[in-house]
Design an enzyme around this catalytic site. Structure first.
Site, PDB file in Angstrom:
ATOM      1  N   ARG A 108      11.449  -6.597   5.256  1.00 34.15           N
ATOM      2  CA  ARG A 108      11.307  -5.173   5.544  1.00 34.15           C
ATOM      3  C   ARG A 108      11.778  -4.875   6.968  1.00 34.15           C
ATOM      4  NH1 ARG A 108       5.401  -2.443   4.856  1.00 34.15           N
ATOM      5  NH2 ARG A 108       4.980  -3.149   6.962  1.00 34.15           N
ATOM      6  N   ARG A 163      -9.957   0.654   8.240  1.00 30.57           N
ATOM      7  CA  ARG A 163      -9.605  -0.748   8.470  1.00 30.57           C
ATOM      8  C   ARG A 163     -10.712  -1.488   9.211  1.00 30.57           C
ATOM      9  NH1 ARG A 163      -3.473   0.110   8.457  1.00 30.57           N
ATOM     10  NH2 ARG A 163      -2.611  -1.969   8.336  1.00 30.57           N
ATOM     11  N   ARG A 195      -1.547  -9.585  12.756  1.00 36.80           N
ATOM     12  CA  ARG A 195      -2.066  -8.496  11.912  1.00 36.80           C
ATOM     13  C   ARG A 195      -2.947  -9.074  10.803  1.00 36.80           C
ATOM     14  NH1 ARG A 195       3.639  -6.391  11.161  1.00 36.80           N
ATOM     15  NH2 ARG A 195       3.014  -4.894   9.583  1.00 36.80           N
ATOM     16  N   ARG A 225      11.128  -1.555  12.071  1.00 38.86           N
ATOM     17  CA  ARG A 225       9.765  -1.660  12.632  1.00 38.86           C
ATOM     18  C   ARG A 225       9.640  -2.943  13.435  1.00 38.86           C
ATOM     19  NH1 ARG A 225       5.040  -0.238   8.407  1.00 38.86           N
ATOM     20  NH2 ARG A 225       3.929  -1.507   9.932  1.00 38.86           N
ATOM     21  N   LYS A 261       0.823  -1.219   0.000  1.00 35.82           N
ATOM     22  CA  LYS A 261       0.000   0.000   0.000  1.00 35.82           C
ATOM     23  C   LYS A 261       0.855   1.267   0.000  1.00 35.82           C
ATOM     24  CE  LYS A 261      -2.044  -1.093   3.913  1.00 35.82           C
ATOM     25  NZ  LYS A 261      -1.529  -2.420   4.241  1.00 35.82           N
TER      26      LYS A 261
HETATM   27  P1  ADP Z   1       0.871  -2.542   7.808  1.00 36.81           P
HETATM   28  O1  ADP Z   1      -0.141  -2.352   6.713  1.00 36.81           O
HETATM   29  O2  ADP Z   1       2.140  -3.164   7.339  1.00 36.81           O
HETATM   30  O3  ADP Z   1       0.303  -3.233   9.028  1.00 36.81           O
HETATM   31  P2  ADP Z   1       0.635   0.209   8.715  1.00 36.81           P
HETATM   32  O4  ADP Z   1       1.749   1.173   8.825  1.00 36.81           O
HETATM   33  O5  ADP Z   1      -0.483   0.533   7.798  1.00 36.81           O
HETATM   34  O6  ADP Z   1       1.339  -1.133   8.300  1.00 36.81           O
HETATM   35  O7  ADP Z   1       0.001  -0.062  10.163  1.00 36.81           O
HETATM   36  C1  ADP Z   1       0.806  -0.397  11.271  1.00 36.81           C
HETATM   37  C2  ADP Z   1      -0.093  -0.558  12.507  1.00 36.81           C
HETATM   38  O8  ADP Z   1      -0.714   0.711  12.805  1.00 36.81           O
HETATM   39  C3  ADP Z   1      -1.253  -1.535  12.398  1.00 36.81           C
HETATM   40  O9  ADP Z   1      -0.850  -2.866  12.686  1.00 36.81           O
HETATM   41  C4  ADP Z   1      -2.206  -0.984  13.470  1.00 36.81           C
HETATM   42  O10 ADP Z   1      -1.783  -1.338  14.776  1.00 36.81           O
HETATM   43  C5  ADP Z   1      -2.015   0.516  13.339  1.00 36.81           C
HETATM   44  N1  ADP Z   1      -3.003   1.113  12.402  1.00 36.81           N
HETATM   45  C6  ADP Z   1      -2.732   1.694  11.202  1.00 36.81           C
HETATM   46  N2  ADP Z   1      -3.862   2.116  10.611  1.00 36.81           N
HETATM   47  C7  ADP Z   1      -4.879   1.792  11.444  1.00 36.81           C
HETATM   48  C8  ADP Z   1      -6.305   1.921  11.392  1.00 36.81           C
HETATM   49  N3  ADP Z   1      -6.916   2.493  10.351  1.00 36.81           N
HETATM   50  N4  ADP Z   1      -7.035   1.475  12.449  1.00 36.81           N
HETATM   51  C9  ADP Z   1      -6.440   0.918  13.496  1.00 36.81           C
HETATM   52  N5  ADP Z   1      -5.125   0.722  13.618  1.00 36.81           N
HETATM   53  C10 ADP Z   1      -4.342   1.136  12.600  1.00 36.81           C
END
Ligand code: ADP
Length: 191
Positions: free
Chosen positions: A128, A89, A146, A134, A14
């Site tokens: 990654r 999400r 996740r 991370r 993404k």
């Molecule tokens: P990835 O898609 O690799 O999990 P992101 O950077 O999009 O990476 O998200 C990392 C973490 O941030 C998620 O595992 C969650 O804990 C939190 N997060 C991100 N976006 C949201 C969201 N829209 N709602 C709830 N938690 C979120």
């Protein structure tokens, strides 16, 4: 205005694709994951709260996430459109986004899911994690959690946006440029 939602499991690409689409369509990119990481870096109250969920591979609660998103949109009202990466999400987030955008006379143009199998994604994320630092990418249990969160809470958005005629998907497997090309063809076809 063009307002795109990119979704897909962790590691689907993404963030990578959002970076290309952002310049191609001159959109403002909002990644809720990046915003949370920014708050964690700054040790803000929001960052400390978010970290406790992110470290376990769980979603941050809806109310906190939705408020943060609203602030990010409000602070950048003078743009041609948004690319939402990692938001919504959950169905509650999607509903809140619809209400919030309609109050601003805006709406979602399209949502696109980047699709890839779990095993490919685990490999990408572990790789990654070696360079990104991370912590949520360095442990397979957290990564798999996740995916569980995605299947339980995010996958239902497919039904939500299909009902609105706004759901599309593109394979997230292949070269980065090839995937960008598929996304561009899809989006151009919708405009
Ligand atoms: P990835 O898609 O690799 O999990 P992101 O950077 O999009 O990476 O998200 C990392 C973490 O941030 C998620 O595992 C969650 O804990 C939190 N997060 C991100 N976006 C949201 C969201 N829209 N709602 C709830 N938690 C979120």
């Amino acid at each position: 205005m063009i307002n795109l939602v990119l979704f897909g499991k962790p590691g689907a690409g993404k963030g990578t694709q959002a970076a290309f689409l952002k310049s191609k369509y001159q959109l403002f990119h909002i990644s809720t994951g990046d915003l949370f990481r920014y708050h964690i870096q700054g040790s803000t109250k929001l960052g400390i709260l978010a970290k406790s969920y992110m470290d376990n591979g769980e979603l941050v609660p809806d109310d906190v996430t939705i408020n943060m998103l609203k602030v990010a949109v409000a602070e950048n009202s003078d743009v041609k459109g948004f690319i939402f990466d990692g938001f919504p999400r959950t169905t509650a987030q999607a509903k809140a986004l619809d209400v919030f955008l309609s109050e601003k006379l805006m709406s979602i143009t399209a949502t696109v899911a980047l699709e890839a199998e779990d095993d490919v994604l685990v490999e990408r994320l572990i790789n990654r994690g070696k360079t990104s630092g991370r912590s949520d990418d360095q442990n397979e249990t957290k990564i798999r959690n996740r995916f569980v969160e995605y299947n339980n809470k995010t996958a239902p958005l497919k039904t939500f946006y299909t009902a609105q005629g706004k759901f599309h998907s593109v394979s997230g497997i292949g070269g980065v440029e090839e995937i960008t090309q598929h996304l561009i063809e899809l989006i151009d076809g919708l405009l």
